[in-house]
Design an enzyme around this catalytic site. Structure first.
Site, mmCIF file in Angstrom:
data_model
loop_
_atom_site.group_PDB
_atom_site.id
_atom_site.type_symbol
_atom_site.label_atom_id
_atom_site.label_comp_id
_atom_site.label_asym_id
_atom_site.label_seq_id
_atom_site.Cartn_x
_atom_site.Cartn_y
_atom_site.Cartn_z
ATOM 1 N N HIS A 86 0.805 -1.212 0.000
ATOM 2 C CA HIS A 86 0.000 0.000 0.000
ATOM 3 C C HIS A 86 0.847 1.275 0.000
ATOM 4 O O HIS A 86 1.927 1.334 0.581
ATOM 5 C CB HIS A 86 -0.922 0.014 1.231
ATOM 6 C CG HIS A 86 -0.157 -0.087 2.523
ATOM 7 N ND1 HIS A 86 0.297 1.005 3.213
ATOM 8 C CD2 HIS A 86 0.228 -1.167 3.244
ATOM 9 C CE1 HIS A 86 0.925 0.620 4.306
ATOM 10 N NE2 HIS A 86 0.901 -0.704 4.349
ATOM 11 N N ASP A 87 0.350 2.289 -0.711
ATOM 12 C CA ASP A 87 0.896 3.648 -0.702
ATOM 13 C C ASP A 87 2.294 3.744 -1.307
ATOM 14 O O ASP A 87 3.004 4.726 -1.068
ATOM 15 C CB ASP A 87 0.904 4.229 0.719
ATOM 16 C CG ASP A 87 -0.481 4.248 1.335
ATOM 17 O OD1 ASP A 87 -1.330 5.010 0.849
ATOM 18 O OD2 ASP A 87 -0.726 3.480 2.296
ATOM 19 N N GLY B 23 5.229 -1.147 2.438
ATOM 20 C CA GLY B 23 4.397 0.033 2.253
ATOM 21 C C GLY B 23 5.182 1.339 2.243
ATOM 22 O O GLY B 23 6.259 1.450 2.823
#
Length: 259
Positions: free
Chosen positions: A118-119, A136
Site C-alpha cells: 500500500h501507498d 508500504g
C-alpha cells in the site's frame, strides 16, 4: 476480445480493443484503458485504474485491500500507468489513508511474484525483477532497477537511475545514479553503464562520480560532504538532485564503499 468465461462487473469501465482471457474477474469501480491485455485467472479488485496498452499476466491480483492492520476500509486506489507490464502472480495493494493511492507509472516492468504494498509510488520506466518484496510507503524514482529477490523496507526511497543488486536487503535510502550491493547494502559505484544507455555524456557521468567521491570515498560525514560538494563542485542538475535527495532523506542513506 472478452472471454465469456470471464466475470466483469457491469459498473466496470473498459476502453476499446481490450482483451480479457478466461477465468479473470474484474470487480466494480475499475477503469481499464484502451488496448490493454489481461490474461487468464487475473483478479482486479475495486479501486484499480489501469492505463492504455498494459499487459497483465495470469495470476496477478491488482488493488486488493492493504495488508495493514490500520486499514479501516477507506476508499482508495491502485493506479497503473500506460504501457506497463505486470507479470505472473504479481500482487499490488491499494492505498490507505496515508496517500490513498498506490501508483505505478508508465512503461514499467514488474516481473513475476513481486509484491507491491500500500501507498507505494513507483515512477516511470522502473524495472522490478522476480520475487522482489516492496513494503508500504516506498518510493522508487524513474529508471531504477531492483534486482530479483530483494526486500525493500517500508518508507525507503530509491533514487532515479539507480541499480540494486539481486538479493539485497534495502533498509536505507539509495541515492540517484548509484549501484547498490553487498550486505549491509552499500555504495558499489555509479551506474555508468545504465546512464550511457540512456544518453548521459561521459562528462556528466564523471561529474556524478565526483559528487559520490565526496560522499562515499573521502571519509566525510554526510553533512560535511554536502558542504564540500556545494563549495567545490559546479552546480548541475545531477549534483543538486543528489544533494537534495540526501538532505531530505528520513531513513538515512546506504553506507559508503566497503572493501
Amino acid at each position: 476480445m472478452i472471454s465469456k468465461l470471464s466475470h466483469i462487473h457491469p459498473d466496470a469501465k473498459l476502453g476499446e480493443q481490450i482483451t480479457v482471457e478466461p477465468f479473470t474477474t474484474i470487480h466494480e469501480n475499475v477503469e481499464i484503458g484502451d488496448g490493454t491485455w489481461i490474461g487468464s485467472n487475473v483478479t482486479i479488485y475495486p479501486g484499480a485504474r489501469i492505463g492504455k496498452g498494459c499487459k497483465i499476466f495470469p495470476g496477478a491480483v491488482i488493488s486488493a485491500i492493504p495488508q495493514d492492520l490500520k486499514f479501516q476500509g477507506e476508499v482508495s486506489l491502485a493506479e497503473i500507468g500506460d504501457n506497463t507490464t505486470i507479470r505472473e502472480c504479481v500482487t499490488i495493494n491499494r492505498g490507505t489513508l496515508d496517500k490513498k493511492t498506490t501508483k505505478i507509472g508508465n512503461s514499467c516492468l514488474v516481473m513475476a511474484y513481486v509484491h507491491i504494498a500500500h501507498d507505494c509510488i513507483i515512477n516511470n520506466n522502473v524495472i522490478i525483477a522476480n520475487t522482489v518484496q516492496v513494503a508500504g510507503h516506498v518510493t522508487i524514482d524513474d529508471w531504477a532497477f531492483v534486482g530479483g529477490s530483494s526486500a525493500i523496507h517500508q518508507f525507503v526511497k530509491i533514487g532515479t537511475h539507480s541499480m540494486i543488486s539481486g538479493g539485497s536487503l534495502v533498509r536505507k535510502d539509495v541515492p540517484p545514479y548509484t549501484k547498490a550491493a553487498r550486505e549491509p547494502l552499500s555504495y558499489a559505484g555509479v551506474n555508468s553503464l545504465g546512464l550511457r544507455r540512456r544518453g548521459f555524456t561521459s562528462e556528466t557521468i564523471n561529474q556524478i562520480q565526483e559528487v559520490y567521491r565526496y560522499l562515499f570515498l573521502n571519509s566525510l560525514n554526510n553533512s560535511r560532504a554536502l558542504e564540500e560538494i556545494e563549495i567545490n563542485l559546479p552546480a548541475t542538475k545531477e549534483r543538486d538532485e543528489i544533494v537534495n535527495f540526501i538532505r531530505s532523506s528520513e531513513r538515512g542513506v546506504m553506507k559508503g564503499y566497503i572493501q
